[in-house]
Enzyme design. Structure first.
Site, mmCIF file in Angstrom:
data_model
loop_
_atom_site.group_PDB
_atom_site.id
_atom_site.type_symbol
_atom_site.label_atom_id
_atom_site.label_comp_id
_atom_site.label_asym_id
_atom_site.label_seq_id
_atom_site.Cartn_x
_atom_site.Cartn_y
_atom_site.Cartn_z
ATOM 1 N N LYS A 46 -6.533 10.243 0.312
ATOM 2 C CA LYS A 46 -7.952 9.915 0.356
ATOM 3 C C LYS A 46 -8.832 11.074 0.846
ATOM 4 O O LYS A 46 -10.043 11.073 0.613
ATOM 5 C CB LYS A 46 -8.168 8.645 1.187
ATOM 6 N N CYS B 108 -8.171 -7.549 -5.449
ATOM 7 C CA CYS B 108 -8.753 -8.051 -6.706
ATOM 8 C C CYS B 108 -7.807 -7.871 -7.895
ATOM 9 O O CYS B 108 -8.195 -8.084 -9.038
ATOM 10 C CB CYS B 108 -10.092 -7.374 -6.986
ATOM 11 N N SER C 215 -1.387 -5.239 -9.575
ATOM 12 C CA SER C 215 -0.719 -6.143 -10.515
ATOM 13 C C SER C 215 -1.194 -5.909 -11.949
ATOM 14 O O SER C 215 -0.451 -6.141 -12.891
ATOM 15 C CB SER C 215 -0.897 -7.600 -10.095
HETATM 16 C C1 SPV Z 1 -6.626 2.181 -0.243
HETATM 17 O O1 SPV Z 1 -6.959 1.636 0.810
HETATM 18 O O2 SPV Z 1 -7.364 2.229 -1.235
HETATM 19 C C2 SPV Z 1 -5.291 2.773 -0.350
HETATM 20 C C3 SPV Z 1 -4.500 2.956 0.877
HETATM 21 O O3 SPV Z 1 -4.891 3.158 -1.418
HETATM 22 S S1 SPV Z 1 -5.075 4.248 1.836
HETATM 23 O O4 SPV Z 1 -4.158 5.348 1.704
HETATM 24 O O5 SPV Z 1 -5.145 3.777 3.178
HETATM 25 O O6 SPV Z 1 -6.386 4.654 1.343
HETATM 26 MN MN MN Z 2 -6.520 3.309 -2.886
#
Ligand code: SPV
Ligand code: MN
Length: 629
Positions: A233, A277, A281
């Site tokens: 992220k 949402c 899946s």
């Molecule tokens: C999300 O929260 O959209 C994820 C997990 O894919 S994280 O790495 O915490 O962002």
């Molecule tokens: Mn994510």
């Protein structure tokens, strides 16, 4: 480099030579600067070799950040009790003074002030620790999509996770031409001091500061992967900004192929879904193929809309992965192949257990709350601690999966995207599937208006809608209005523009039950596939085009062996005018709040739709049956 002597003093000759062989001053200075500032005991530099990957795995265990499980290719890692999810409060953009006004709706801090804070936290934060430097890339290497990245971390769990989740790129760095050598993302991470379970101790000093102006992210005193794995992220926020400046897009989307066996064709879709949402899946519908489950880059390649999965593995929520609901993942978790489990229960049998596993779960063991979990254990607030955290995860390579589309994944030109899905969650407004009349309407009516709805399973009131434009709000690194216009404009020079669809798997009957089973998403996606290929008729609504009954009847029979009735269809595809007007009004309020500089044109376009829907309401009534518009 002015750091040469220092680096030589903290590295083996082999590590130094690997670094030097890149002939990249910026890499050398980055490693040198933080070797000096964070003061680790040693630094290990990796190339792309299997030996170095193996060394990372072994060190993660040797340093107590991971523990080997009964299936000995699998390990478990714990993040501390208060490090179980992304820390939104302490995740900030470092913003130059002149940009502060523009960025004020995003969590920002003035550049020098923020940098001073993070650098003072980082000072000596790696003292006594061994650090690893590894090179990865987002998207395939040696491609127009490639975004090279370097990770400097004192967490071998973070490095191990990245080894599973991202493609190696030491060779890519080595082959970079002089004029390319400045273009890469830098991630500096320190978990700092660890406790006996390998968890980060100084959580109060957890900060994640992102500098999109210089493509560097600082993550200090954190361990949960969403806070630490630079290529996930953190990189996404840098890429959203970079793409915005350069005319490409980084989206919080899966990439999948809808396979039509009968017609012998494969149609690629990407999809954005807020959490809970149906994103994973949908990416993994049985019988279809998966390219990626979380992050995609889009580029105009010679007039074609092409996409890549930036990742190589899945960091997936493990809750409710069981034999019945998620057989593919479940089967792979049960093989003795490389998996890192995080924040699940490790029982006496040295096997992992989690919520909704369908397994007979032991009543004691080690979990995220500590070594001595037992059924009925309570936290400081008196709330019961379950066997595993709700955000417990598994980290696994995608190529373990039988339904992995290897050829699509590896294509350095990406896959040709012909459909884009935006999947929200509401009980009473949007129909199960609807095609947009155009790309622009798709962005304005499907992407920007995405919402999820609280259910009885979450705390607080039921039925509260949370706006989630493009399912990307947590990662936007420049203002929402500009981002919306960039999405609209992305297709302007394309030869073929993908069709845009909304889905809603959560519409409820008058009795409050879900209208369709979890499996019905296969029908909605196959209807979209048919539309992309020019096959089905569609009926106009004020917000797009819906299926005709007969086609859905056939699809339900063909894929699910279900008899879909005309009554079900009529109820599910009724256009609800007032609900839609309310939805658009909510979007207007949200966009105003999130971006006071959002261009008026966006609101003007929504007002046009509101007028169109109001006129329809006056003419046909509040609830317009399919075909009556
Ligand atoms: C999300 O929260 O959209 C994820 C997990 O894919 S994280 O790495 O915490 O962002
Ligand atoms: Mn994510």
């Amino acid at each position: 480099s002015k750091y040469t002597d220092l680096l030589k003093s903290k590295m083996s000759e082999a590590s130094f030579n690997k670094l030097a062989a890149l002939e990249n001053q910026k890499v050398m200075d980055f490693v040198g600067q933080f070797a000096d500032h964070c003061n680790p005991a040693t630094i290990y530099v990796c190339d792309d070799s299997k030996e170095d990957e193996q060394y990372i795995r072994e060190q993660a265990v040797a340093k107590g950040e991971e523990f080997v499980l009964a299936r000995d290719n699998q390990t478990i890692h714990w993040d501390g009790p208060s490090d179980q999810a992304r820390d939104k409060v302490n995740t900030r953009y470092l913003v130059y003074k002149e940009n502060l006004e523009r960025m004020k709706s995003l969590n920002s801090v003035e550049y020098n002030e923020g940098l001073e804070e993070i650098m003072s936290i980082a000072k000596n934060n790696m003292a006594g620790k061994d650090v690893v430097v590894k090179f990865f890339c987002e998207g395939p290497a040696f491609s127009k999509f490639t975004m090279p990245c370097v990770q400097f971390t004192d967490s071998w769990y973070v490095a191990h996770s990245e080894t599973i989740l991202y493609r190696p790129a030491y060779e890519h760095f080595k082959a970079m031409k002089d004029e390319e050598k400045d273009e890469f993302f830098r991630f500096i991470h320190s978990a700092g001091e660890l406790d006996e379970r390998g968890c980060c101790v100084n959580i109060d000093k957890r900060r994640i500061y992102m500098d999109t102006q210089n493509n560097i992210v600082y993550s200090m005193n954190a361990q949960y992967a969403g806070n630490t794995v630079g290529l996930k992220k953190h990189s996404m926020r840098l890429a959203i900004n970079k793409g915005g400046q350069e005319g490409w897009l980084c989206e919080h989307m899966f990439v999948m192929a809808c396979v039509n066996e009968e017609k012998g064709r494969k149609t690629y879709f990407t999809g954005a879904y807020p959490s809970a949402c149906g994103k994973t899946s949908t990416a993994m519908i049985p019988g279809e193929q998966i390219v990626g489950d979380d992050i995609a880059y889009f580029r105009n390649m010679d007039g074609e809309f092409r996409a890549v999965n930036v990742e190589q593995g899945i960091f997936g929520i493990i809750k409710d992965v069981n034999e019945k609901d998620d057989p593919v993942i479940f089967e792979n978790l049960n093989k003795n192949q490389e998996v890192i489990y995080s924040n699940v229960l490790r029982a006496e049998d040295n096997l992992p257990y989690w919520l909704g596993s369908g397994l007979d779960t032991p009543k004691k063991g080690d979990n995220f709350s500590g070594k001595d979990w037992y059924e009925g254990k309570k936290d400081a607030k008196g709330n019961e601690i379950k066997c595993a955290h709700g955000n417990a995860r598994y980290t696994m390579r995608l190529d373990y999966l039988d339904n992995f589309d290897k050829a699509g994944y590896e294509d350095t030109n990406g896959v040709l995207v012909e459909g884009v899905l935006y999947g929200g969650r509401d009980s009473d407004t949007t129909v199960p599937v609807e095609e947009s009349a155009s790309w622009e309407e798709g962005i304005l009516l499907k992407a920007c208006t995405l919402e999820s709805e609280t259910t009885s399973a979450t705390l607080g009131a039921e039925g509260v809608r949370t706006p989630s434009p493009m399912a990307n709000m947590d990662f936007l690194s420049y203002p929402l209005g500009e981002y919306t216009l960039n999405n609209i404009n992305f297709v302007k020079d394309l030869k073929e523009v993908p069709k845009v669809f909304s889905t809603n798997y959560f519409l409820r009957t008058k009795d409050g039950d879900f209208c369709t089973s979890k499996l019905a998403k296969k029908v909605w996606v196959h209807w979209a596939e048919g539309r992309v290929q020019g096959e089905y008729d569609a009926i106009a609504t004020p917000t797009g085009k819906i299926p005709v009954y007969e086609d859905l009847k056939d699809l339900f029979k063909k894929y699910l062996d279900e008899d879909y009735t005309r009554e079900e269809y009529t109820y599910q595809f009724t256009f609800r005018c007032s609900k839609w007007i309310e939805k658009l009004e909510r979007s207007k309020v949200y966009f105003k709040k999130m971006d006071e500089f959002c261009p008026e044109i966006v609101f003007a376009k929504w007002d046009n739709f509101i007028k169109k829907i109001s006129d329809a309401k006056a003419k046909y009534g509040d609830e317009i049956l399919p075909g009556k518009f």
